[in-house]
Design an enzyme around this catalytic site. Structure first.
Site, mmCIF file in Angstrom:
data_model
loop_
_atom_site.group_PDB
_atom_site.id
_atom_site.type_symbol
_atom_site.label_atom_id
_atom_site.label_comp_id
_atom_site.label_asym_id
_atom_site.label_seq_id
_atom_site.Cartn_x
_atom_site.Cartn_y
_atom_site.Cartn_z
ATOM 1 N N LEU A 22 29.502 -34.041 42.355
ATOM 2 C CA LEU A 22 28.562 -34.477 43.095
ATOM 3 C C LEU A 22 28.874 -35.555 43.686
ATOM 4 O O LEU A 22 29.492 -36.633 43.204
ATOM 5 C CB LEU A 22 27.543 -34.502 42.627
ATOM 6 N N GLY A 23 28.792 -35.803 45.105
ATOM 7 C CA GLY A 23 29.287 -37.041 45.154
ATOM 8 C C GLY A 23 30.988 -36.454 46.065
ATOM 9 O O GLY A 23 31.729 -36.165 45.689
ATOM 10 N N ALA A 24 30.918 -37.037 47.662
ATOM 11 C CA ALA A 24 32.245 -36.937 48.768
ATOM 12 C C ALA A 24 32.237 -38.663 49.472
ATOM 13 O O ALA A 24 32.375 -38.788 50.238
ATOM 14 C CB ALA A 24 31.527 -35.817 49.241
ATOM 15 N N VAL A 37 35.430 -41.873 46.365
ATOM 16 C CA VAL A 37 35.874 -41.701 45.091
ATOM 17 C C VAL A 37 35.877 -40.283 45.163
ATOM 18 O O VAL A 37 37.307 -39.733 44.885
ATOM 19 C CB VAL A 37 35.505 -42.955 44.117
ATOM 20 N N LYS A 65 28.468 -46.509 36.278
ATOM 21 C CA LYS A 65 28.805 -47.525 34.802
ATOM 22 C C LYS A 65 26.911 -47.798 34.867
ATOM 23 O O LYS A 65 26.261 -48.428 34.205
ATOM 24 C CB LYS A 65 29.043 -48.831 35.726
ATOM 25 N N GLY A 86 35.743 -56.279 53.112
ATOM 26 C CA GLY A 86 35.729 -55.274 52.628
ATOM 27 C C GLY A 86 34.792 -55.243 50.739
ATOM 28 O O GLY A 86 35.502 -54.060 50.364
ATOM 29 N N GLU A 100 29.425 -55.819 49.237
ATOM 30 C CA GLU A 100 28.626 -54.864 49.862
ATOM 31 C C GLU A 100 28.505 -56.092 50.963
ATOM 32 O O GLU A 100 27.782 -56.986 50.481
ATOM 33 C CB GLU A 100 28.425 -54.432 48.604
ATOM 34 N N LYS A 145 29.172 -52.694 32.537
ATOM 35 C CA LYS A 145 30.378 -52.535 32.311
ATOM 36 C C LYS A 145 30.854 -53.402 30.807
ATOM 37 O O LYS A 145 31.452 -52.515 30.173
ATOM 38 C CB LYS A 145 31.564 -53.127 33.365
#
Length: 445
Positions: free
Chosen positions: A13-15, A18, A107, A189, A192, A207
């Site tokens: 789920l997600g591309a 990571v 997280k 970078g 954000e 965390k």
């Protein structure tokens, strides 16, 4: 059992950065992974919002789908790398309900709703793993959960946000102001476009809640973490800390303490907090530079342990994800109950007022006789002992009426948060005080 005798269907789920790297590893290293796990790990689909969005890693287009729910229902292992609270939470719960092992790096979700997810996974007997949720590639959660399972952890201090560490390190090494260091981090970078979650400490707090849950076998959520960011840290604070032999880091700290409850009885509890902290430059955490992360663990038998490495990035974080995937696959091949976190105790959350540590206080005061004596008397009256005091006199008025001003930098001996707060309030009430410019905690001495 041969590596080809069993196939496990993996849904991703997600591309993003990571997710794309995880997909690449699953496809390119399929044979090696099969040899390690005893099963073929077949990537059956990748759920994304936009199938046609550009991606850094070229992946087979037929793998992409926008129907995440259908993908989850047909998988043995679900890897959630979407981020955010929804639809990630719903999809993870759906995966658990259908008996799939779940690997996540989310997280924020774990910090807000981790206890619910842990309970659901326990009830279903499936594995919920989340090594990638803290400190990127650094293997920290499994060592806490496994290697130190027979020990008693007393404290964890972690630099777990690379953006803030880069900013503070730049301020320390170049003398830059906070705004300039943040602009540099954004250009490179490391930050954000909206850096709020990082610089206000929320990312580190999420965390910290996860680390505390594993270390102290009690389920903590984000609301249990006392949180303060780095936006008020000035170049003057950095310079004064350096002059005294310290460096300022944003630390997530979880420690087991004993405190008196309302009826005077002593009880054990856990303090979980995030705040800018002065650390001796010779401390292992003091040497962590740039955007790197590090977690410093103190245990009764093992003593002091340090885990250091890259805390973010597609490939490093994918490494942590794949470690969890291999672990889940091995369990499915060999059998046995699923694992989440080890909950044994139910320790209360202690407020930050129960914490005892050293403090650094910056004071702008009038330069006149008796100032030091009055300030020292207030510290003594509130039970706070001064370890060191440095004074810099400004001959000019420094923007205030009357004679010049004196800049005082005080480091205390260990004191309670409550006593320190009372001291600071009393000092602010003196007519000789222009302002209390800084109050920071000191750890690692």
């Amino acid at each position: 059992m041969t590596a080809n005798s069993k196939t496990l269907k993996v849904a991703l789920l997600g591309a993003g950065n990571v997710g794309s790297q995880v997909a690449r590893i699953l496809l390119d290293d399929a044979d090696a992974l099969a040899a390690r796990t005893g099963a073929r790990l077949e990537l059956v689909g990748i759920a994304v919002r936009n199938v046609d969005a550009p991606r850094e890693v070229e992946l087979p287009r037929e793998l992409f789908t926008t129907d995440a729910s259908a993908l989850v229902r047909g998988a043995d292992i679900v890897i959630e790398l979407m981020g955010g609270l929804e639809p990630a939470r719903t999809l993870i719960l759906e995966a658990i309900e259908h008996g799939a092992a779940v690997v996540t790096g989310n997280k924020a979700l774990l910090a807000v709703d981790g206890p619910t997810l842990y309970e659901k996974a326990d009830a279903a007997g499936v594995q919920l793993s989340f090594e990638a949720a803290v400190a990127g590639a650094i293997p920290i959660l499994r060592p806490i959960n496994d290697s130190l399972a027979g020990d008693k952890i007393t404290r964890i201090m972690g630099i777990v946000n690379g953006t803030t560490n880069y900013i503070l390190d730049a301020m320390d090494s170049t003398g830059a102001q906070f705004a300039d260091a943040l602009a540099d981090a954004t250009r490179l970078g490391y930050a954000e476009a909206d850096p709020t979650a990082d610089i206000e400490g929320h990312d580190a707090a999420a965390k910290g809640a996860i680390l505390a849950s594993l270390a102290f076998h009690t389920r903590f959520a984000l609301e249990d973490v006392d949180c303060q960011g780095i936006t008020e840290v000035t170049a003057a604070d950095i310079a004064a800390a350096k002059d005294a032999g310290y460096v300022i880091k944003l630390l997530a700290i979880a420690e087991k303490l004993e405190a008196a409850n309302s009826d005077g009885a002593i009880t054990s509890g856990v303090s979980v907090r995030v705040h800018p902290t002065l650390i001796p430059r010779e401390h292992p955490l003091g040497a962590v530079r740039g955007a790197f992360n590090a977690v410093f663990v103190e245990a009764e038998s093992a003593g002091e342990l340090m885990f250091y490495g890259r805390g973010a990035g597609g490939s490093p974080t994918a490494s942590a994800v794949m470690g969890d995937v291999v672990s889940a696959a091995r369990r499915m091949v060999l059998g046995g109950p699923g694992r989440t976190e080890s909950t044994i105790e139910v320790l209360p959350v202690l407020p930050i007022e129960a914490v005892t540590t050293q403090y650094y206080i910056g004071i702008d005061a009038a330069d006149q006789p008796g100032v030091l004596a009055k300030i020292s008397a207030l510290f003594a009256q509130n039970g706070v002992s001064i370890e060191t005091m440095r004074q810099t006199v400004h001959s000019e008025g420094n923007g205030h009426d009357g004679p010049g001003s004196a800049e005082l930098r005080i480091v205390t001996h260990r004191a309670s948060e409550a006593a320190l707060a009372a001291t600071v309030e009393a000092i602010k009430g003196l007519d000789i005080i222009n302002s209390v410019t800084s109050v920071l905690r000191v750890e690692g001495v």
